[in-house]
Design a protein around this motif. Structure first.
Motif, PDB file in Angstrom:
ATOM      1  N   ARG A   1      26.340  11.383 -19.730  1.00  0.00           N
ATOM      2  CA  ARG A   1      27.672  11.525 -20.329  1.00  0.00           C
ATOM      3  C   ARG A   1      28.594  12.339 -19.418  1.00  0.00           C
ATOM      4  O   ARG A   1      28.243  13.422 -18.956  1.00  0.00           O
ATOM      5  CB  ARG A   1      27.558  12.211 -21.702  1.00  0.00           C
ATOM      6  N   SER A   2      29.784  11.782 -19.186  1.00  0.00           N
ATOM      7  CA  SER A   2      30.787  12.501 -18.385  1.00  0.00           C
ATOM      8  C   SER A   2      31.806  13.142 -19.326  1.00  0.00           C
ATOM      9  O   SER A   2      31.752  12.967 -20.550  1.00  0.00           O
ATOM     10  CB  SER A   2      31.504  11.532 -17.445  1.00  0.00           C
TER      11      SER A   2
ATOM     12  N   ASN B   1      35.697  13.587 -20.945  1.00  0.00           N
ATOM     13  CA  ASN B   1      36.552  12.566 -21.570  1.00  0.00           C
ATOM     14  C   ASN B   1      37.429  11.833 -20.553  1.00  0.00           C
ATOM     15  O   ASN B   1      37.811  10.683 -20.771  1.00  0.00           O
ATOM     16  CB  ASN B   1      37.436  13.187 -22.645  1.00  0.00           C
TER      17      ASN B   1
ATOM     18  N   ARG C   1      37.056   8.027 -20.288  1.00  0.00           N
ATOM     19  CA  ARG C   1      35.643   7.680 -20.258  1.00  0.00           C
ATOM     20  C   ARG C   1      35.408   6.324 -20.936  1.00  0.00           C
ATOM     21  O   ARG C   1      35.926   6.053 -22.022  1.00  0.00           O
ATOM     22  CB  ARG C   1      34.826   8.755 -20.977  1.00  0.00           C
TER      23      ARG C   1
ATOM     24  N   ASN D   1      27.886   7.315 -13.930  1.00  0.00           N
ATOM     25  CA  ASN D   1      28.773   7.101 -15.084  1.00  0.00           C
ATOM     26  C   ASN D   1      30.194   6.685 -14.680  1.00  0.00           C
ATOM     27  O   ASN D   1      31.031   6.432 -15.530  1.00  0.00           O
ATOM     28  CB  ASN D   1      28.822   8.327 -16.003  1.00  0.00           C
TER      29      ASN D   1
ATOM     30  N   ASP E   1      27.659   1.263 -19.830  1.00  0.00           N
ATOM     31  CA  ASP E   1      28.288   2.157 -20.821  1.00  0.00           C
ATOM     32  C   ASP E   1      29.095   3.284 -20.184  1.00  0.00           C
ATOM     33  O   ASP E   1      29.553   4.198 -20.872  1.00  0.00           O
ATOM     34  CB  ASP E   1      27.228   2.731 -21.777  1.00  0.00           C
ATOM     35  N   GLY E   2      29.300   3.210 -18.863  1.00  0.00           N
ATOM     36  CA  GLY E   2      30.128   4.209 -18.202  1.00  0.00           C
ATOM     37  C   GLY E   2      31.542   3.692 -17.961  1.00  0.00           C
ATOM     38  O   GLY E   2      32.012   2.766 -18.622  1.00  0.00           O
TER      39      GLY E   2
END
Length: 547
Positions: free
Chosen positions: A322-323, A325, A352, A464, A491-492
């Protein structure tokens, strides 16, 4: 009319294709399709006269002009862009000079009854008839129109061709071909180094101004828009469909289903017949029936099912860490090279999970902004990467960064993690590395093979933010579909620099347009952006015409 009669090609005992025939008519626009290695490029080279067939011949009218644009050019010269493009008219100028020289000779000769004088008269007559049949051309205006359409700026016209990259030199060669107005244009992957606007211009030119065209391309939107006929090369023979590529795919699927049905029925009959022969071959009362069935099997012509890519590989990216926002925030970004301003005061925010495209003419700053994101170049302004942003980057020169001493398999094995490790051979096969290819060292691979390998490597690294700069140039349609499907599920966050509309379609939901030293944001998919641009361009033309 240009005809291909009984063409066969054999390499070291292997038959590439055998006894193929077809006719190219005026205004035919043909897509030449088939899997890699089927012989498409070889067929174009034979039609262009740069390669010979083992058997068969190409027939064309005496004055027919066949022009060929190969995938790779190795030309080098010191002419300017304009002068090199104007070489398209060298044949006409030479004709004009020869007519003038012959007329001068006739003016001073007095041997009117001689054979030599008569042959000069005949030559002048033939050349003059040909020369005056050519419509009057404003050569400079034609060269300018074609070069501008293919993306050159007026200030490029006086620059030496040696200053341009391979992609731009390819366009100069294409300009020369289009200016000749040949009877048949043969194009092998013409759009690989073009931006969207130049591809669209080429489409319109080929549809509205060209005579006959035959093209090999992995750009589905391009071939669907320009072609009305599809010739498929498969298993040494051809199938000729009077439809465009998308319709051909439907008809090919139906053909293969029919072949499979006939094949299955024949196999069932062969099995039943073989069982009867085995069961009764020693039975005196059934001797004639057994012999009859044996003869029938000997004479039976076996049904063949066309080869098809049957692997059902579905490539998935590892889950993205996860990155923050906002993985990318640019604030008043500017970049110049000396006195040349690429773009100025660019401000943009990428959220994101967004999937977006960078589009615009070549040289307007798409790759430059990517290099700024990668901190490969200096720039003015502020550029912030969000918390925990992990970038996977595919550059146009990515292939040159691979370790040349590793094998194809080792290159992927070094980065593969999780379940995909058990499918490395399948994965490499999907990207056209089959059999012994996986044991080749990187240093012996072609440029296209290296590009595909670099793409496979990138797709296995957990990131990501994926930034792909023209990733589809060396990928065939099936491989592009595998990549597109994987990117759709990624999903990135995704940034795509691409001219391939079909590849971008259904993949991106935002478009950043580069042009006039600015970057404009457009919400929506690639086709809604292109439709909006078309309307804007038409309005601009209307405004100019009413001034």
């Amino acid at each position: 009319m240009i005809s291909v009669d009984g063409l066969s090609v054999e390499f070291g005992g292997t038959t590439l294709f055998s006894d193929i025939s077809f006719v190219v008519n005026d205004k035919d626009r043909i897509a030449l399709m088939g899997k890699n290695g089927a012989g498409k490029s070889t067929l174009l080279k034979i039609m262009a006269g740069v390669k010979s067939a083992s058997k068969g011949r190409i027939s064309a009218p005496k004055e027919a002009v066949i022009a060929y644009l190969p995938q790779h050019l190795l030309t080098e010269d010191n002419r300017t862009v304009f002068d090199e493009a104007a070489q398209a008219f060298s044949r006409i100028h030479e004709m004009e000079r020869e007519i003038a020289a012959l007329n001068e000779e006739l003016a001073v000769r007095t041997d009117y009854e001689s054979e030599g004088y008569g042959s000069i008269i005949e030559r002048v007559s033939t050349l003059s008839e040909l020369f005056y049949s050519i419509e009057e051309i404003n050569f400079d205006a034609e060269v300018e129109k074609i070069l501008l359409g293919l993306g050159f700026a007026r200030e490029d016209f006086g620059r030496p061709t040696s200053e341009f990259s391979g992609g731009w030199r390819m366009r100069i060669e294409l300009a020369k071909i289009l200016l000749q107005k040949p009877d048949l244009i043969l194009l092998d992957e013409p759009t690989n180094h073009m931006d969207i606007e130049s591809v669209q211009w080429l489409e319109e030119f080929l549809v509205n101004s060209a005579k006959a065209v035959m093209v090999i391309s992995h750009d589905r939107a391009f071939i669907d828009n320009i072609t009305t006929r599809t010739i498929e090369v498969t298993m040494g023979r051809i199938y000729d469909y009077k439809v465009n590529y998308s319709k051909y795919l439907e008809l090919r699927r139906e053909r293969r289903e029919q072949q499979q049905k006939a094949f299955d029925e024949q196999q069932k009959m062969v099995a039943e017949t073989t069982e009867f022969i085995e069961r009764f071959k020693g039975t005196y009362s059934k001797t004639l029936q057994v012999q009859s069935r044996v003869k029938m099997l000997d004479k039976l012509e076996m049904v063949e099912v066309d080869e098809v890519d049957s692997s059902a590989l579905r490539l998935r990216f590892p889950p993205s860490p996860r990155s923050g926002n906002y993985p990318v925030i640019a604030d008043e970004l500017s970049k110049s090279y000396g006195d040349h301003l690429v773009f100025r005061d660019v401000s943009l925010t990428i959220e994101r999970g967004e999937k977006l495209a960078f589009v615009g003419k070549n040289g307007e700053g798409k790759s430059t902004l990517v290099k700024a994101l990668m901190r490969e170049i200096e720039f003015d302004g502020k550029l912030t990467l969000g918390h925990n942003t992990l970038i996977g980057y595919f550059a146009q020169n990515q292939a040159s960064l691979l370790d040349e001493e590793l094998t194809v398999f080792q290159t992927i094995d070094d980065v593969a993690v999780g379940d995909i490790r058990t499918k490395i051979k399948d994965l490499l096969g999907a990207f056209m590395f089959g059999g012994d290819d996986i044991n080749k060292k990187v240093k012996v691979l072609s440029g296209g093979e290296r590009t595909r390998l670099a793409m496979v490597k990138l797709l296995l690294e957990p990131v990501n933010l994926l930034i792909l700069d023209e990733p589809t140039n060396h990928l065939d349609m099936r491989t592009k579909e595998i990549l597109k499907s994987a990117l759709r599920d990624f999903d990135g966050t995704l940034i795509l620099v691409s001219h391939d509309r079909d590849f971008l379609d259904g993949l991106v939901t935002k478009v950043f347009e580069f042009g006039n030293q600015q970057v404009k944001e457009h919400l929506g998919d690639i086709y809604s952006f292109l439709q909006k641009k078309k309307i804007e361009n038409l309005r601009e033309i209307e405004r100019k015409s009413f001034k």
